[in-house]
Design a protein around this motif. Structure first.
Motif, mmCIF file in Angstrom:
data_model
loop_
_atom_site.group_PDB
_atom_site.id
_atom_site.type_symbol
_atom_site.label_atom_id
_atom_site.label_comp_id
_atom_site.label_asym_id
_atom_site.label_seq_id
_atom_site.Cartn_x
_atom_site.Cartn_y
_atom_site.Cartn_z
ATOM 1 N N VAL A 29 3.130 -12.725 -13.684
ATOM 2 C CA VAL A 29 1.967 -11.805 -14.071
ATOM 3 C C VAL A 29 2.724 -10.289 -13.786
ATOM 4 O O VAL A 29 3.334 -10.116 -13.029
ATOM 5 C CB VAL A 29 1.066 -12.067 -12.905
ATOM 6 N N CYS A 30 2.355 -9.466 -14.734
ATOM 7 C CA CYS A 30 2.504 -8.103 -14.530
ATOM 8 C C CYS A 30 1.229 -7.224 -14.564
ATOM 9 O O CYS A 30 0.450 -7.242 -15.574
ATOM 10 C CB CYS A 30 3.346 -7.694 -16.041
ATOM 11 N N TRP A 31 1.320 -6.640 -13.462
ATOM 12 C CA TRP A 31 0.112 -5.852 -13.179
ATOM 13 C C TRP A 31 0.209 -4.416 -13.053
ATOM 14 O O TRP A 31 0.994 -4.091 -12.338
ATOM 15 C CB TRP A 31 -0.818 -6.514 -11.753
ATOM 16 N N HIS A 32 -0.597 -3.590 -13.796
ATOM 17 C CA HIS A 32 -0.335 -2.201 -13.979
ATOM 18 C C HIS A 32 -0.961 -1.297 -12.906
ATOM 19 O O HIS A 32 -1.478 -1.776 -12.092
ATOM 20 C CB HIS A 32 -1.067 -1.876 -15.474
ATOM 21 N N TRP A 98 5.639 -12.141 -9.728
ATOM 22 C CA TRP A 98 4.574 -11.031 -9.901
ATOM 23 C C TRP A 98 5.438 -9.748 -10.136
ATOM 24 O O TRP A 98 6.361 -9.499 -9.007
ATOM 25 C CB TRP A 98 3.826 -10.857 -8.699
ATOM 26 N N VAL A 99 5.106 -8.790 -10.851
ATOM 27 C CA VAL A 99 5.660 -7.725 -11.357
ATOM 28 C C VAL A 99 4.538 -6.599 -11.408
ATOM 29 O O VAL A 99 3.477 -6.657 -12.224
ATOM 30 C CB VAL A 99 6.292 -7.634 -12.550
ATOM 31 N N GLY A 100 4.488 -5.670 -10.303
ATOM 32 C CA GLY A 100 3.328 -4.796 -10.115
ATOM 33 C C GLY A 100 3.801 -3.197 -10.050
ATOM 34 O O GLY A 100 4.640 -3.044 -9.020
ATOM 35 N N THR A 101 3.265 -2.408 -10.910
ATOM 36 C CA THR A 101 3.316 -1.126 -10.978
ATOM 37 C C THR A 101 2.556 -0.328 -10.186
ATOM 38 O O THR A 101 1.342 -0.758 -10.255
ATOM 39 C CB THR A 101 3.537 -0.477 -12.384
ATOM 40 N N SER A 102 2.774 0.369 -9.306
ATOM 41 C CA SER A 102 1.840 1.266 -8.262
ATOM 42 C C SER A 102 0.624 0.260 -7.936
ATOM 43 O O SER A 102 0.973 -0.599 -6.885
ATOM 44 C CB SER A 102 1.179 2.299 -9.172
ATOM 45 N N MET A 103 -0.738 0.578 -8.159
ATOM 46 C CA MET A 103 -1.618 -0.194 -7.935
ATOM 47 C C MET A 103 -1.280 -1.792 -8.152
ATOM 48 O O MET A 103 -1.980 -2.608 -7.321
ATOM 49 C CB MET A 103 -2.896 0.244 -8.634
ATOM 50 N N VAL A 125 7.924 -8.143 -7.392
ATOM 51 C CA VAL A 125 8.731 -6.991 -7.732
ATOM 52 C C VAL A 125 7.500 -5.698 -7.488
ATOM 53 O O VAL A 125 6.584 -5.613 -8.174
ATOM 54 C CB VAL A 125 9.101 -7.051 -9.300
ATOM 55 N N LEU A 126 7.874 -4.729 -6.732
ATOM 56 C CA LEU A 126 7.119 -3.596 -6.403
ATOM 57 C C LEU A 126 7.609 -2.354 -7.247
ATOM 58 O O LEU A 126 8.876 -2.018 -6.591
ATOM 59 C CB LEU A 126 6.787 -3.358 -5.108
ATOM 60 N N ASN A 127 6.895 -1.991 -8.009
ATOM 61 C CA ASN A 127 7.491 -0.969 -8.921
ATOM 62 C C ASN A 127 6.910 0.416 -8.223
ATOM 63 O O ASN A 127 5.793 0.835 -8.903
ATOM 64 C CB ASN A 127 7.193 -1.077 -10.167
ATOM 65 N N ASP A 128 7.569 1.085 -7.559
ATOM 66 C CA ASP A 128 7.275 2.488 -7.130
ATOM 67 C C ASP A 128 5.822 2.496 -6.229
ATOM 68 O O ASP A 128 5.170 3.300 -6.751
ATOM 69 C CB ASP A 128 7.284 3.488 -8.173
ATOM 70 N N ILE A 129 5.769 1.519 -5.255
ATOM 71 C CA ILE A 129 4.497 1.530 -4.653
ATOM 72 C C ILE A 129 4.912 1.093 -2.925
ATOM 73 O O ILE A 129 5.771 0.193 -2.964
ATOM 74 C CB ILE A 129 3.481 0.685 -5.138
ATOM 75 N N GLY A 130 4.336 1.804 -2.184
ATOM 76 C CA GLY A 130 4.666 1.527 -0.813
ATOM 77 C C GLY A 130 3.495 0.761 -0.001
ATOM 78 O O GLY A 130 2.449 0.635 -0.659
ATOM 79 N N ALA A 131 3.828 0.285 1.339
ATOM 80 C CA ALA A 131 2.614 -0.241 1.959
ATOM 81 C C ALA A 131 1.651 0.453 2.666
ATOM 82 O O ALA A 131 0.828 0.081 3.609
ATOM 83 C CB ALA A 131 3.303 -1.408 3.080
ATOM 84 N N GLY A 132 1.977 1.916 2.598
ATOM 85 C CA GLY A 132 1.169 2.760 3.444
ATOM 86 C C GLY A 132 2.222 3.919 3.872
ATOM 87 O O GLY A 132 3.350 4.190 3.341
#
Length: 282
Positions: A29-32, A98-103, A125-132
């Motif tokens: 899944v790639c989620w934008h 799972w590949v997720g960009t930002s949100m 895969v977390l593309n430029d997003i943090g946990a807080g």
């Protein structure tokens, strides 16, 4: 290779997604990101479709998916995560990369950090997003406050070219490499309004997301993730501060890679970025 476009009703809402490759292959899944849609992953999906069955959904309120009639309730990570799980169940997918960009990455954190669903995501895969935030409020992160300032009032233009130039301005740190990529990016994320002007293809009410302040602190979910994690950070990102990324990197199953000269969020469109993801997913 071109994607197949598909619509399915999940929990009473019609969700659009593109699908690439053979459904018999391992699923990915790639989620934008917040204001974007699944077509942002066309280049990545095209390069991975020989090995994976790649699904790129449009979150409700974006792209070709349904807009909510109760946006204050529906535009939040809880609803998005439930729709994602519902979509996987509908497609009969038990395990997924799972590949997720930002949100999209935040949704991945929430799902993989929820005990009932920990088993669903094997590689995250977390593309430029943090946990807080590492301290203080998440809203105080420069990039988050920047996004909050504009997301509820998408502009409208007379011509496609004007919208493309607008996108070039606000997404200049994505790293799109040529004019054709910018044309495709704009074509895949625009709509004509009733007055004939052209605008980004999302419901302005998605800004109500930020009323759900609990969505912005995902450390409790982060601690529960068992999947292998690749954290990608744009070197000049204003959404994923370095101190937050370094705190996340301390997790035993997390490795971090930095993309030089880019900000929020790398487009995952270059041979180097795609190869990095391929190697991790294997």
């Amino acid at each position: 290779m071109e994607p197949k476009s598909r619509f399915e009703t999940i929990s009473g809402m019609e969700v659009h997604f593109t699908e690439w490759g053979d459904p018999g292959n391992p699923a990915m899944v790639c989620w934008h990101g917040l204001t974007r849609n699944g077509r942002d992953f066309d280049i990545l999906a095209r390069n991975l479709a020989d090995r994976y069955y790649v699904i790129c959904p449009d979150t409700i309120g974006r792209g070709q998916s349904e807009w909510s009639t109760d946006p204050e309730r529906d535009y939040c990570f809880g609803t998005y995560s439930n729709l994602a799980i519902g979509l996987l169940n509908h497609l009969g997918i038990e395990k997924v990369r799972w590949v997720g960009t930002s949100m999209g990455g935040a949704i991945g954190i929430r799902i993989s950090g929820t005990p009932a669903h920990q088993h669903r995501i094997t590689h995250l895969v977390l593309n430029d997003i943090g946990a807080g935030a590492s301290e203080n409020r998440v809203e105080d992160i420069e990039g988050i406050s920047r996004i909050i300032s504009y997301v509820g009032a998408p502009p409208a233009f007379k011509t496609f070219t004007e919208l493309k130039n607008y996108y070039k301005s606000i997404y200049r740190t994505f790293g799109l490499s040529n004019d054709q990529e910018w044309t495709d990016f704009t074509r895949n994320s625009q709509r004509r309004r009733d007055d004939g002007r052209i605008s980004p293809d999302y419901d302005p009410n998605i800004s109500l997301q930020f009323q759900h302040t609990e969505d912005l602190d995902l450390w409790g979910h982060w601690d529960k993730i068992k999947a292998d994690i690749l954290l990608i950070r744009g070197e000049i990102s204003d959404v994923l501060p370095l101190d937050v990324a370094q705190k996340m990197e301390q997790k035993q199953n997390c490795e971090m890679r930095t993309i030089p000269k880019l900000g929020h969020a790398p487009a995952l469109n270059t041979e180097e970025q795609i190869s990095m993801i391929q190697e991790f997913l294997r």
